[in-house]
Each structure stands twice: as C-alpha cells, then as structure tokens.
Design a protein around this motif. Structure first.
Motif, PDB file in Angstrom:
ATOM      1  N   GLY A   1       0.801  -1.208   0.000  1.00 11.02           N
ATOM      2  CA  GLY A   1       0.000   0.000   0.000  1.00 11.02           C
ATOM      3  C   GLY A   1       0.839   1.265   0.000  1.00 11.02           C
ATOM      4  O   GLY A   1       2.014   1.269   0.382  1.00 11.02           O
ATOM      5  N   ALA A   2       0.240   2.368  -0.431  1.00 12.79           N
ATOM      6  CA  ALA A   2       0.947   3.642  -0.505  1.00 12.79           C
ATOM      7  C   ALA A   2       1.316   4.152   0.882  1.00 12.79           C
ATOM      8  O   ALA A   2       0.603   3.946   1.853  1.00 12.79           O
ATOM      9  CB  ALA A   2       0.076   4.671  -1.217  1.00 12.79           C
ATOM     10  N   GLY A   3       2.463   4.811   0.972  1.00  8.35           N
ATOM     11  CA  GLY A   3       2.894   5.435   2.227  1.00  8.35           C
ATOM     12  C   GLY A   3       3.934   4.637   2.959  1.00  8.35           C
ATOM     13  O   GLY A   3       5.107   4.588   2.569  1.00  8.35           O
ATOM     14  N   GLY A   4       3.512   3.975   4.066  1.00 12.76           N
ATOM     15  CA  GLY A   4       4.450   3.284   4.941  1.00 12.76           C
ATOM     16  C   GLY A   4       5.218   2.164   4.284  1.00 12.76           C
ATOM     17  O   GLY A   4       6.277   1.752   4.778  1.00 12.76           O
ATOM     18  N   SER A   5       4.727   1.664   3.134  1.00  9.58           N
ATOM     19  CA  SER A   5       5.477   0.633   2.422  1.00  9.58           C
ATOM     20  C   SER A   5       6.817   1.157   1.918  1.00  9.58           C
ATOM     21  O   SER A   5       7.663   0.382   1.474  1.00  9.58           O
ATOM     22  CB  SER A   5       4.660   0.095   1.250  1.00  9.58           C
ATOM     23  N   GLY A   6       7.010   2.474   1.989  1.00 11.23           N
ATOM     24  CA  GLY A   6       8.302   3.052   1.643  1.00 11.23           C
ATOM     25  C   GLY A   6       9.439   2.511   2.486  1.00 11.23           C
ATOM     26  O   GLY A   6      10.615   2.711   2.155  1.00 11.23           O
ATOM     27  N   ILE A   7       9.120   1.792   3.562  1.00 12.11           N
ATOM     28  CA  ILE A   7      10.172   1.127   4.331  1.00 12.11           C
ATOM     29  C   ILE A   7      10.933   0.148   3.456  1.00 12.11           C
ATOM     30  O   ILE A   7      12.118  -0.118   3.672  1.00 12.11           O
ATOM     31  CB  ILE A   7       9.579   0.418   5.577  1.00 12.11           C
TER      32      ILE A   7
ATOM     33  N   CYS B   1      19.338   9.211  12.758  1.00  9.92           N
ATOM     34  CA  CYS B   1      18.948  10.435  12.056  1.00  9.92           C
ATOM     35  C   CYS B   1      17.466  10.386  11.726  1.00  9.92           C
ATOM     36  O   CYS B   1      16.917   9.317  11.422  1.00  9.92           O
ATOM     37  CB  CYS B   1      19.733  10.593  10.756  1.00  9.92           C
ATOM     38  N   ALA B   2      16.813  11.538  11.764  1.00  9.22           N
ATOM     39  CA  ALA B   2      15.406  11.639  11.385  1.00  9.22           C
ATOM     40  C   ALA B   2      15.286  11.515   9.873  1.00  9.22           C
ATOM     41  O   ALA B   2      16.009  12.175   9.118  1.00  9.22           O
ATOM     42  CB  ALA B   2      14.831  12.972  11.848  1.00  9.22           C
ATOM     43  N   VAL B   3      14.368  10.658   9.420  1.00  8.47           N
ATOM     44  CA  VAL B   3      14.145  10.437   7.994  1.00  8.47           C
ATOM     45  C   VAL B   3      12.650  10.292   7.746  1.00  8.47           C
ATOM     46  O   VAL B   3      11.858  10.209   8.684  1.00  8.47           O
ATOM     47  CB  VAL B   3      14.866   9.166   7.488  1.00  8.47           C
ATOM     48  N   THR B   4      12.276  10.239   6.472  1.00  8.16           N
ATOM     49  CA  THR B   4      10.941   9.818   6.083  1.00  8.16           C
ATOM     50  C   THR B   4      11.053   8.913   4.868  1.00  8.16           C
ATOM     51  O   THR B   4      12.110   8.813   4.235  1.00  8.16           O
ATOM     52  CB  THR B   4      10.004  10.999   5.745  1.00  8.16           C
ATOM     53  N   CYS B   5       9.942   8.248   4.560  1.00  8.99           N
ATOM     54  CA  CYS B   5       9.911   7.381   3.389  1.00  8.99           C
ATOM     55  C   CYS B   5       8.501   7.364   2.830  1.00  8.99           C
ATOM     56  O   CYS B   5       7.548   7.784   3.494  1.00  8.99           O
ATOM     57  CB  CYS B   5      10.376   5.966   3.737  1.00  8.99           C
ATOM     58  N   GLY B   6       8.370   6.891   1.619  1.00  5.22           N
ATOM     59  CA  GLY B   6       7.056   6.821   1.013  1.00  5.22           C
ATOM     60  C   GLY B   6       7.116   6.175  -0.351  1.00  5.22           C
ATOM     61  O   GLY B   6       8.193   5.985  -0.920  1.00  5.22           O
TER      62      GLY B   6
END
Length: 475
Positions: A248-254, A456-461
């Motif tokens: 699914g979109a979003g958290g699957s960016g892991i 470190c602070a990161v994001t993903c998506g």
C-alpha cells in the motif's frame, strides 16, 4: 544573516569568524585535504500522558562542537562539550594528527551560505511551556476514547526541540541553521466483550514550530489509531509461502529505505559491500520506477537546509526510469567518485562524524491504480502498516514485520491479516515490481534511521506497487 566582520560574534557559541578561521588553520597545519567545525546547541522536551495523567515530562540540552580533518579517505575527529576557543584548538590538534605532510594552509575568503529556509517557524517551541502542551494531549486522549467504546487505555507522547547549528570549513564557507522538530504519537489498547485485547499506534513528525499542534492533527491521529486497532479484532494470521504482494501507498516506503536505500549509500558502494557497487548506470528494475532521495520537501522530517558538511539539501534521483542513476554522497565519497556531493553527509550530533545518510526516500508515481494491482493477483496479500525491518547490506536480504493488511483472493481484498513477516532480497524485490501506482504518498510518521551507532530523522514513502513474488511468513 551575519555581517562578514571577522570580529562579529555568534552569540549562541561565543566565537567570531576570526576565531573560526584560526581553529581551521590549526586543524590544517599538518596538511590535510579538508577540515570543518560543527557547533550545536540543541534542546528538547518530551511529555507523556497515560490514563489521562501526565506521568513523565523532561527537558534536555546538548551543547558542543566537533572538529573534523580529512586526509584522502581518512578522517580525524575530536569534539568538546565546552566549545571554548582554547578547547576547540585542542580538538583541532587532536583531529589533525591523522595528517603528516605539513603543507601550509592559507586562509581563504569567507562567505556565508544562503539558507533556502525549508522549515520556517511561526511560533517557537521555547516560547511555550510543557503545561501549554498538556491540553493538546488531553484532547487527543479524549477523542480516542470517544471514537470506540472498546478503548481501554491510551498512551500519548509529544516531543519537540530546536537545534541551532553553526558550521565553518576550510573552504571559507559557513552557515547558521535553526532546526525545529516536533512529534506526536498515540497508542491505543482495545478490549472486546470476550476480553481479547488488541493494540496499535500512529504518529506524525515534521520540522515545524508550535503551530504543529492543531485540531486537525488531533482528529487525524485519533481516527487513524482507532481504525488501525479496531481492524485487528477481525484479522487472521494467514498461511505463509511465496506469493505476489501489493504494498500500500505510504508506509510501504520502508521497502525503499531498508531493502534498497541503504545499499545506495555511497560508502557501502565505495567499500564494495553493497550489492549495487558495480551497477551504476545500469538498468536494475522496471522503467516505470523512479526512486528519489529528497532533502527539499518543506517541513518534512527528512528535509534539510544544508547537510552536516555545508552542502545544500537537494533532490537526488537514485533510480531514473529503472536505471541506477546516482549513489548518495558525502564529501569523501563524492571525491572518490569524482562527482559533486548530493547533500547526504549527515550526523546524529556534534559528537559524530558525518556519513552518507538518507533524507526523504520515496518512489514517484506510475500509471496504475491500486485496484488494477489487486485485480491482477489471484492469491496473495496486501500490506500497509509496518512496525520495523532489518536488512543485510551486502546480500540485500531483508525482513519486515507487517502489523496489518488484507488477503487477496481472486483479485479482491477479503480477510484482514496481521502479524506477518515479508521476506525477500532488495534488488530482486525492486526488479520484481511489475506495476507502480498513481497514488504517491509520503508517510509522515516518526521514522528514525540507525547506522553505525548513529540515528537520524528520515521519512519514506511510495505509491502502491505490485511485487510479483515475495516470501510471506505466516502460520
């Protein structure tokens, strides 16, 4: 903006430009490729509410500076928590012991790097007390209880802080930066009529000031944490095996961050430990796929004005139309490869040297709908909420723990699922993506990346994607 008067003082750190130039000259006096000074004054606050009572509140201050000396691919580093000029001169002499050629260093023209200001602050956190934050936690707590009578316990944590940075290097470049950070997370425990309990959580984090706390944020988090918990009462643990997986979109960016992103960091490739170390410029996946590591998204948790080596944050295409386009570089790896740094030199604090690190890593949109992907799967799973993951950089093998998702049967979502592992190989999983969704989404949770003892602070998506074959660990 500061005047270029060499005697102008940086009040947070009690040094002048002339002091900084003297410290750099000392760092370079034995001969070196490069040197820099990194000052940090950071404070943080945390408050936690459980059972509608604040059970923990704390504030913390970090202060100090580090001096780095680079000779080729080697680094000398020393830091001090007092950051006086005398102590920084001592640190410079400690760090420069790595050098020995004795080349004379000449002072260079000093110039200030202009900040793109990607996280403007409307209301500074230091203007508010911990008591000002408490009503927002109470609102979130009460709203979660309102949404479902099965809610038995709620835990809420709010954290924030501001880091003031001063950077100066042997090229004469300097910048100052004020970096706000904010997070809000909630965990919900529900119990049904049979005494069965389920638990889930949700969070948000941005580089932003006190304006982060809004009624809209409260409602969004409350709805999400309650729905994530409620669905677990109907979820099963499915049978495992190899099968197609719609992510699914979003958290699957892991998947991008753990299984693929680390392998694109240039230090692993320079040392030959990454499976992608010989694949630069080669096709590695479907031409529909574009993977970006981006430091420019306004207020994003992974965004930066400058990295911790004085390189402005930028948008880097790691994969462009299926081709491995670029590694993620700090100054050392960029010099090794003969390319420009990409703004990925990051560190946890003044106590550490920078290294190539991700920022906001995501996949761009493709042409397919999520419904098309699901319709293409006869027997598989749809996954959308993850809790953690692990990867072996060399081989690229990964495992992710999936908190929730759905069975796919004959092209339809049928039964909710929970508590499974997705197992695979990063390069193979990337190559196995056959459909890319038109629904790109950044997950703005409290993602934190660990590497070699630094965080470190990161994001993903990513948009939804169909991976043709992964191992699902179930019953």
């Amino acid at each position: 903006m500061y005047s270029l008067d060499l005697n102008a003082q940086f009040s947070n750190f009690n040094v002048t430009l002339n002091d900084l130039q003297c410290i750099i000259a000392t760092a370079m006096e034995r001969g070196a490729t490069y040197a820099d000074i990194y000052f940090e004054h950071a404070y943080s606050n945390n408050i936690r509410l459980i059972d509608n009572n604040v059970d923990n509140a704390s504030s913390h201050i970090e202060y100090g500076a580090g001096v780095r000396v680079v000779v080729g691919d080697q680094t000398g580093y020393a830091y001090t928590e007092t950051a006086t000029v005398d102590d920084l001169l001592k640190a410079a002499r400690t760090a420069n012991r790595i050098a020995s050629n004795g080349e004379k260093y000449n002072n260079v023209n000093i110039h200030e790097l202009k900040s793109p200001n990607r996280y403007p602050i409307l209301h500074h956190w230091e203007e508010k007390t911990l008591l000002d934050r408490k009503p927002w936690l109470e609102k979130l707590n009460n709203r979660i209880f309102e949404l479902d009578p099965r809610v038995k316990k709620v835990a809420i944590t709010q954290g924030d802080g501001t880091s003031d940075i001063l950077f100066f290097n042997s090229e004469g470049a300097f910048f100052t930066d004020r970096i706000p950070i904010a997070m809000l997370s909630a965990t919900c425990v529900m119990e049904d009529e049979n005494g069965r309990r389920e638990q889930a959580g949700s969070s948000r984090s941005f580089h932003i000031g006190y304006e982060f706390l809004t009624q809209e944020l409260i409602e969004e988090l409350a709805q999400e944490v309650v729905s994530r918990t409620a669905i677990l009462f109907d979820a099963i643990k499915p049978k495992g095996g190899e099968m197609p997986v719609v992510m699914g979109a979003g958290g699957s960016g892991i998947l991008l961050h753990e299984a693929i992103g680390h392998a694109f960091e240039a230090d692993f490739n320079r040392l030959g430990t990454s499976i992608f170390s010989d694949k630069l410029g080669k096709i590695i996946c479907n031409p529909l796929i574009n993977v970006v590591d981006d430091g420019t998204i306004p207020h994003n948790r992974g965004s930066i004005n400058f990295d911790d080596e004085g390189i402005e944050g930028q948008k880097t295409y790691i994969v462009a139309e299926g081709r491995l386009n670029s590694y993620l570089h700090d100054r050392i790896s960029a010099r090794h490869y003969g390319v420009a740094p990409t703004g990925n030199g990051r560190r946890e604090s003044f106590r550490y040297t920078p290294m190539p690190r991700m920022r906001a890593t995501y996949m761009e949109a493709g042409p397919h709908t999520e419904e098309e992907m699901i319709a293409n799967v006869k027997q598989g799973v749809y996954v959308d909420v993850f809790s953690n993951g692990q990867v072996q950089i060399g081989a690229g093998d990964f495992t992710f723990y999936v908190k929730s998702g759905w069975l796919i049967e004959n092209g339809r979502l049928t039964t909710p699922i929970k508590d499974i592992n997705i197992i695979g190989n990063g390069p193979e999983a990337l190559a196995g993506i056959s459909m890319v969704g038109n629904n790109p989404k950044i997950d703005n949770g409290t993602w934190t990346c660990g590497k070699e003892g630094q965080s470190c602070a990161v994001t993903c998506g990513m948009p939804s994607v169909l991976v043709d074959n992964l191992t699902v660990g179930g019953e």
